[in-house]
Design a protein around this motif. Structure first.
Motif, PDB file in Angstrom:
ATOM      1  N   UNK A  21       0.812  -1.210   0.000  1.00  0.00           N
ATOM      2  CA  UNK A  21       0.000   0.000   0.000  1.00  0.00           C
ATOM      3  C   UNK A  21       0.850   1.267   0.000  1.00  0.00           C
ATOM      4  N   UNK A  22       2.075   1.196   0.498  1.00  0.00           N
ATOM      5  CA  UNK A  22       2.940   2.374   0.467  1.00  0.00           C
ATOM      6  C   UNK A  22       3.439   2.643  -0.948  1.00  0.00           C
ATOM      7  N   UNK A  23       3.536   1.606  -1.763  1.00  0.00           N
ATOM      8  CA  UNK A  23       3.847   1.823  -3.168  1.00  0.00           C
ATOM      9  C   UNK A  23       2.622   2.353  -3.915  1.00  0.00           C
ATOM     10  N   UNK A  43       0.920   4.777  -7.445  1.00  0.00           N
ATOM     11  CA  UNK A  43       2.251   4.248  -7.808  1.00  0.00           C
ATOM     12  C   UNK A  43       3.216   5.376  -8.173  1.00  0.00           C
ATOM     13  N   UNK A  44       3.108   6.458  -7.427  1.00  0.00           N
ATOM     14  CA  UNK A  44       3.824   7.691  -7.766  1.00  0.00           C
ATOM     15  C   UNK A  44       5.322   7.487  -7.946  1.00  0.00           C
ATOM     16  N   UNK A  77      -0.527  -5.610  -0.034  1.00  0.00           N
ATOM     17  CA  UNK A  77      -0.063  -5.982   1.304  1.00  0.00           C
ATOM     18  C   UNK A  77       0.398  -4.727   2.047  1.00  0.00           C
ATOM     19  N   UNK A  78       0.815  -4.905   3.291  1.00  0.00           N
ATOM     20  CA  UNK A  78       1.316  -3.764   4.052  1.00  0.00           C
ATOM     21  C   UNK A  78       0.260  -3.151   4.938  1.00  0.00           C
ATOM     22  N   UNK A  84      -4.977   3.620  -0.455  1.00  0.00           N
ATOM     23  CA  UNK A  84      -4.403   2.837  -1.555  1.00  0.00           C
ATOM     24  C   UNK A  84      -5.485   2.454  -2.553  1.00  0.00           C
ATOM     25  N   UNK A  85      -6.662   2.106  -2.041  1.00  0.00           N
ATOM     26  CA  UNK A  85      -7.788   1.795  -2.911  1.00  0.00           C
ATOM     27  C   UNK A  85      -8.308   3.067  -3.579  1.00  0.00           C
ATOM     28  N   UNK A  86      -8.388   4.155  -2.820  1.00  0.00           N
ATOM     29  CA  UNK A  86      -8.821   5.426  -3.411  1.00  0.00           C
ATOM     30  C   UNK A  86      -7.953   5.788  -4.614  1.00  0.00           C
TER      31      UNK A  86
END
Length: 205
Positions: A21-23, A43-44, A77-78, A84-86
């Protein structure tokens, strides 16, 4: 949230395992109001270089209109961040096909209209190889439980309750309200059978 039963779009391959999720959305962007949209942050750090310029070789920069993502195991994951879904939804992704997902991510996805479709690892390998650096037309059929990418049609696994929620555009509260009559009947039966167990004043509710 609007429900959906069938989606047609373009599929691309994200040939990576363990996309966490951090990615999907780096934490530094999460103070942005949701009303401004999170799609630009998706995915910035893979889509853009250190100077903020798009990375030409990255899949979403080659196919900015893609709405179906084919990827590898342990997607989402994470941390439990719903942002992350937004980011995926605001970007325009409607379905992710992968062998496995982070549990909380998958639940958040369904509650926001995003399909986390589980496919076999071999099927993911084949689709990723077929897509390569390009795109293919894709059709997702929730009722049939199938995904068609290019010339390949394959089944995907999805909890029946999640399918119902996606088709109807429901979150967990909506799903509970759908059973309001059964809940009320159970409450009335409980009050009649176990009046001694109901606190005073509860009968009137």
């Amino acid at each position: 949230m609007s429900g959906w039963a069938r989606h047609e779009g373009l599929a691309v391959a994200l040939d990576r395992e363990n996309v966490d999720t951090d990615q999907l959305i780096p934490a530094r962007f999460m103070s942005t109001p949701r009303a401004e949209g999170y799609g630009r942050f998706l995915l910035h750090d893979l889509r853009f270089d250190a100077g903020g310029a798009p990375v030409p070789s990255f899949v979403l920069n080659r196919a900015p209109g893609a709405s179906v993502l084919v990827t590898r195991r342990n997607f989402g994951s994470g941390s439990s961040r719903e942002a992350a879904v937004y980011a995926l939804v605001d970007y325009g992704i409607r379905a992710v096909l992968a062998p496995s997902f982070g549990d909380i991510f998958a639940s958040n996805a369904v509650n926001n209209g995003l399909l986390p479709a589980r496919i076999e690892a071999d099927a993911a390998d084949a689709l990723i190889a077929a897509l390569g650096q390009g795109t293919a037309p894709a059709t997702i059929d929730l009722a049939a439980g199938t995904a068609t990418v290019g010339d390949t049609t394959l089944p995907f696994a999805l909890d029946p309750v999640w399918r119902e929620k996606l088709i109807n555009g429901w979150d967990d509260i909506d799903l509970t309200r759908h059973h309001a009559a059964a809940i009320a009947a159970y409450r009335a039966r409980l009050a009649a059978d176990r009046a001694w167990a109901i606190p005073r004043g509860e009968h009137a509710r």
